[in-house]
Design a protein around this motif. Sequence first.
Motif, PDB file in Angstrom:
ATOM      1  N   LEU A  46      64.595  78.968  70.814  1.00 31.76           N
ATOM      2  CA  LEU A  46      63.649  80.078  70.672  1.00 31.76           C
ATOM      3  C   LEU A  46      63.109  80.166  69.249  1.00 31.76           C
ATOM      4  O   LEU A  46      63.790  79.790  68.293  1.00 31.76           O
ATOM      5  N   PRO A  47      61.905  80.665  69.084  1.00 30.60           N
ATOM      6  CA  PRO A  47      61.347  80.839  67.735  1.00 30.60           C
ATOM      7  C   PRO A  47      62.090  81.918  66.972  1.00 30.60           C
ATOM      8  O   PRO A  47      62.752  82.777  67.568  1.00 30.60           O
ATOM      9  N   GLU A  48      61.993  81.876  65.664  1.00 30.13           N
ATOM     10  CA  GLU A  48      62.667  82.872  64.832  1.00 30.13           C
ATOM     11  C   GLU A  48      62.112  84.268  65.094  1.00 30.13           C
ATOM     12  O   GLU A  48      60.945  84.438  65.456  1.00 30.13           O
ATOM     13  N   ASP A  49      62.978  85.245  64.909  1.00 27.13           N
ATOM     14  CA  ASP A  49      62.569  86.641  65.060  1.00 27.13           C
ATOM     15  C   ASP A  49      62.272  87.212  63.673  1.00 27.13           C
ATOM     16  O   ASP A  49      63.178  87.592  62.937  1.00 27.13           O
ATOM     17  N   ARG A  50      61.004  87.269  63.326  1.00 30.67           N
ATOM     18  CA  ARG A  50      60.599  87.813  62.031  1.00 30.67           C
ATOM     19  C   ARG A  50      59.901  89.161  62.185  1.00 30.67           C
ATOM     20  O   ARG A  50      59.254  89.641  61.261  1.00 30.67           O
ATOM     21  N   THR A  51      60.059  89.752  63.348  1.00 31.50           N
ATOM     22  CA  THR A  51      59.408  91.037  63.602  1.00 31.50           C
ATOM     23  C   THR A  51      60.100  92.143  62.813  1.00 31.50           C
ATOM     24  O   THR A  51      61.314  92.123  62.610  1.00 31.50           O
ATOM     25  N   GLU A  52      59.305  93.124  62.401  1.00 31.00           N
ATOM     26  CA  GLU A  52      59.823  94.281  61.665  1.00 31.00           C
ATOM     27  C   GLU A  52      59.161  95.549  62.203  1.00 31.00           C
ATOM     28  O   GLU A  52      58.427  96.240  61.495  1.00 31.00           O
ATOM     29  N   PRO A  53      59.412  95.867  63.482  1.00 32.80           N
ATOM     30  CA  PRO A  53      58.759  97.033  64.090  1.00 32.80           C
ATOM     31  C   PRO A  53      59.335  98.343  63.561  1.00 32.80           C
ATOM     32  O   PRO A  53      60.442  98.374  63.013  1.00 32.80           O
ATOM     33  N   ARG A  54      58.598  99.411  63.755  1.00 31.65           N
ATOM     34  CA  ARG A  54      59.099 100.745  63.447  1.00 31.65           C
ATOM     35  C   ARG A  54      59.710 101.336  64.713  1.00 31.65           C
ATOM     36  O   ARG A  54      59.055 101.405  65.759  1.00 31.65           O
ATOM     37  N   PHE A  55      60.957 101.739  64.621  1.00 36.02           N
ATOM     38  CA  PHE A  55      61.657 102.301  65.772  1.00 36.02           C
ATOM     39  C   PHE A  55      61.666 103.830  65.672  1.00 36.02           C
ATOM     40  O   PHE A  55      61.895 104.392  64.601  1.00 36.02           O
ATOM     41  N   HIS A  56      61.444 104.474  66.818  1.00 39.29           N
ATOM     42  CA  HIS A  56      61.434 105.933  66.848  1.00 39.29           C
ATOM     43  C   HIS A  56      62.577 106.500  67.702  1.00 39.29           C
ATOM     44  O   HIS A  56      63.021 107.627  67.461  1.00 39.29           O
ATOM     45  N   GLN A  57      63.059 105.716  68.671  1.00 40.91           N
ATOM     46  CA  GLN A  57      64.150 106.169  69.545  1.00 40.91           C
ATOM     47  C   GLN A  57      65.500 105.700  68.974  1.00 40.91           C
ATOM     48  O   GLN A  57      66.172 104.837  69.537  1.00 40.91           O
ATOM     49  N   GLU A  58      65.881 106.293  67.860  1.00 43.88           N
ATOM     50  CA  GLU A  58      67.107 105.845  67.189  1.00 43.88           C
ATOM     51  C   GLU A  58      68.356 106.165  68.005  1.00 43.88           C
ATOM     52  O   GLU A  58      69.384 105.500  67.863  1.00 43.88           O
ATOM     53  N   TRP A  59      68.291 107.167  68.865  1.00 48.26           N
ATOM     54  CA  TRP A  59      69.436 107.505  69.706  1.00 48.26           C
ATOM     55  C   TRP A  59      69.826 106.311  70.581  1.00 48.26           C
ATOM     56  O   TRP A  59      71.026 106.055  70.802  1.00 48.26           O
ATOM     57  N   PHE A  60      68.836 105.578  71.077  1.00 50.87           N
ATOM     58  CA  PHE A  60      69.103 104.411  71.928  1.00 50.87           C
ATOM     59  C   PHE A  60      69.765 103.299  71.109  1.00 50.87           C
ATOM     60  O   PHE A  60      70.718 102.659  71.561  1.00 50.87           O
ATOM     61  N   LEU A  61      69.273 103.077  69.914  1.00 52.20           N
ATOM     62  CA  LEU A  61      69.828 102.029  69.046  1.00 52.20           C
ATOM     63  C   LEU A  61      71.248 102.368  68.635  1.00 52.20           C
ATOM     64  O   LEU A  61      72.106 101.481  68.542  1.00 52.20           O
ATOM     65  N   ASN A  62      71.527 103.637  68.409  1.00 54.27           N
ATOM     66  CA  ASN A  62      72.898 104.058  68.110  1.00 54.27           C
ATOM     67  C   ASN A  62      73.792 103.948  69.342  1.00 54.27           C
ATOM     68  O   ASN A  62      74.962 103.573  69.242  1.00 54.27           O
TER      69      ASN A  62
END
Length: 401
Positions: A46-62
């Motif tokens: 797979l290609p490298e992941d160089r994305t740097e998106p802005r996340f708003h649903q931090e509850w899901f990431l936690n």
Amino acid sequence: MLHYLKFTTFPFIAFAVLHTMFQGGAWMYSGIVALVLVVALGDLILPEDRTEPRFHQEWFLNLMLWLTLPILVWLTLLFSWGVAPTDVFGLDGFMKEWFGYDRLALQAETTPFQWFIGAVAGAFLYGAGGTNVGHELTHRTYSPRDMILGRWMLAFTGDASFAIEHVYGHHKNLGTPHDPATAQRGDNVYTFVFRSWLGGYASAWKLEKQRLAKFGQSVWNPVHSRMMRGNLMTLSIALSVYVIGGGWALALFWVMSAGGKTLLEIVNYMEHYGIVRRPEDKVEPRHSWNTNASVSTALLYALTRHSHHHAEADQEYWNLRCYRHAPMLPTGYLGTILLALVPPLYKRVMTPLLNHWDEHFATPAEKKLAIEASVKSGMKGLKSAQLGHVTQAHTNNAVSA
């Protein structure tokens, strides 16, 4: 949406591995095989992941992080119950009557070696999940909840002391001889694992003793000592395993625990291998090996973006940037781990990368340290070592004259 879903990689893989373990027998091999194929090959394809998106649903990431603790508990209970010689609390009868699942029959079809291989896959989950997520959460000194959860995750690998040494020792001393978790040029991964393991524990003990001495408290008192509480947390897990599954379950638990801790130390070996820094200089992104390999980044919650992590240790994983111009590992984390297990091959791959670091990343003061480290390592192909030998020869000639 895809940027959120990629961070479900660990829970998804963990549940898949746990499901195969429920099948027993030859299915025990599938966990480790799938991990190698999915992670190592995925990073290469797979290609490298160089994305740097802005996340708003931090509850899901936690939530993805917090799920790790019940996953570790479930994995540990599954192994303890799976090898138990008798019905545990009537669970076997319940499972057979209501779900048709005959655990004792599957146990009879599973050899000790198959259980061991399953425990190796479990060690990967202990390390990639428990240690990695525990590392993320214990950096959150602003959140008592996250620090407690993180220390319990680390306790599965007998490493609650990591929350002390890593945060207050490693981040201060990396790249210097004072850091047991920094591998020197030419270090063998097998000897490094034990040196870092023992050195990190001793450093954590010393740091905690110094902290408590300011309040006139003993490092042996679990009421005040984070070291002793961490040891008791691990002991409580081990005791629970023994009560449920007996001696064989306890042995498998220690395989997973020691294996997960070993995985951490191999990762330590990779992350700063051969990089030098003066103790008085600020830690910068160039002092860590980075990778933007896609599967590793998703599976390990961006631990792979290690250069940014050391530049800003309090940043949550979803805020870490790819730092595409930082020093880069040859491949993703699992692929580099496999390389490190073959020391001659690892040194051959890393030699040109160290030469590049010396030439393009090192300051003038660090170039001098690099020359000393390269000469001491005895590694062939390091340009700084060749420069050091030439300089020494000129010095000797001048003295003779």
